[in-house]
Scaffold this motif. Sequence first.
Motif, PDB file in Angstrom:
ATOM      1  N   SER A 176      -3.118  -2.545  -2.996  1.00  0.00           N
ATOM      2  CA  SER A 176      -3.986  -3.091  -1.954  1.00  0.00           C
ATOM      3  C   SER A 176      -3.660  -2.434  -0.617  1.00  0.00           C
ATOM      4  N   ARG A 177      -4.532  -2.642   0.331  1.00  0.00           N
ATOM      5  CA  ARG A 177      -4.352  -2.025   1.650  1.00  0.00           C
ATOM      6  C   ARG A 177      -2.965  -2.320   2.221  1.00  0.00           C
ATOM      7  N   TRP A 178      -2.484  -3.549   2.080  1.00  0.00           N
ATOM      8  CA  TRP A 178      -1.216  -3.928   2.692  1.00  0.00           C
ATOM      9  C   TRP A 178      -0.062  -3.991   1.708  1.00  0.00           C
ATOM     10  N   GLY A 179      -0.333  -4.169   0.432  1.00  0.00           N
ATOM     11  CA  GLY A 179       0.721  -4.273  -0.573  1.00  0.00           C
ATOM     12  C   GLY A 179       1.618  -3.058  -0.600  1.00  0.00           C
ATOM     13  N   VAL A 180       1.021  -1.898  -0.542  1.00  0.00           N
ATOM     14  CA  VAL A 180       1.797  -0.661  -0.588  1.00  0.00           C
ATOM     15  C   VAL A 180       2.711  -0.559   0.635  1.00  0.00           C
ATOM     16  N   TRP A 181       2.236  -0.987   1.800  1.00  0.00           N
ATOM     17  CA  TRP A 181       3.048  -0.914   3.019  1.00  0.00           C
ATOM     18  C   TRP A 181       4.218  -1.898   2.963  1.00  0.00           C
ATOM     19  N   VAL A 182       3.991  -3.077   2.409  1.00  0.00           N
ATOM     20  CA  VAL A 182       5.074  -4.053   2.263  1.00  0.00           C
ATOM     21  C   VAL A 182       6.157  -3.497   1.350  1.00  0.00           C
ATOM     22  N   LEU A 183       5.753  -2.939   0.219  1.00  0.00           N
ATOM     23  CA  LEU A 183       6.737  -2.393  -0.726  1.00  0.00           C
ATOM     24  C   LEU A 183       7.525  -1.240  -0.113  1.00  0.00           C
ATOM     25  N   ILE A 184       6.858  -0.375   0.608  1.00  0.00           N
ATOM     26  CA  ILE A 184       7.548   0.754   1.258  1.00  0.00           C
ATOM     27  C   ILE A 184       8.507   0.236   2.337  1.00  0.00           C
ATOM     28  N   SER A 185       8.075  -0.742   3.125  1.00  0.00           N
ATOM     29  CA  SER A 185       8.920  -1.279   4.193  1.00  0.00           C
ATOM     30  C   SER A 185      10.173  -1.949   3.640  1.00  0.00           C
ATOM     31  N   LEU A 186      10.060  -2.623   2.521  1.00  0.00           N
ATOM     32  CA  LEU A 186      11.198  -3.327   1.945  1.00  0.00           C
ATOM     33  C   LEU A 186      12.129  -2.405   1.154  1.00  0.00           C
ATOM     34  N   ARG A 187      11.747  -1.143   0.952  1.00  0.00           N
ATOM     35  CA  ARG A 187      12.626  -0.208   0.244  1.00  0.00           C
ATOM     36  C   ARG A 187      13.906   0.045   1.043  1.00  0.00           C
ATOM     37  N   ARG A 188      13.793   0.051   2.342  1.00  0.00           N
ATOM     38  CA  ARG A 188      14.957   0.345   3.191  1.00  0.00           C
ATOM     39  C   ARG A 188      15.969  -0.790   3.179  1.00  0.00           C
ATOM     40  N   ASN A 189      15.497  -2.023   3.401  1.00  0.00           N
ATOM     41  CA  ASN A 189      16.385  -3.184   3.383  1.00  0.00           C
ATOM     42  C   ASN A 189      15.570  -4.468   3.379  1.00  0.00           C
ATOM     43  N   ASP A 190      16.245  -5.584   3.167  1.00  0.00           N
ATOM     44  CA  ASP A 190      15.601  -6.891   3.198  1.00  0.00           C
ATOM     45  C   ASP A 190      15.215  -7.190   4.644  1.00  0.00           C
TER      46      ASP A 190
END
Length: 119
Positions: free
Chosen positions: A30-44
């Motif tokens: 989804s438009r925002w799902g991918v950004w959330v997953l990428i953002s959380l790759r770095r840390n919680d």
Amino acid sequence: MQHRGTETGDRYDVFHTDCPARDVVDHVTSRWGVWVLISLRRNDLRFYELRESIRGISEKMLAQTLRALVKDGLVWREVEPTTPPQVTYGLSDFGRDISEPLTVLFDRITQQMSPRDAG
């Protein structure tokens, strides 16, 4: 729920509209799902930190996206019983597996673009 046999075992048929795996694919891409997953790759991150890291997302859309990703088992949510409650999000093992190819894709895109293309 639609299954189909494959040489490597049973798989969901994501091309069938009733397939539960299709919902997960829709949420991830989804438009925002991918950004959330990428953002959380770095840390919680806490909710507000996540909102700040993803420019352009509203609180409502972030909450809806997180709710779907938590339900899918890609993201975990921890609430600390403070006033006000502090909510932290992070990737589950499944979420890490799913977000890894997304990170590779983003890295390839950004490495191929020249600085003038990024404008």
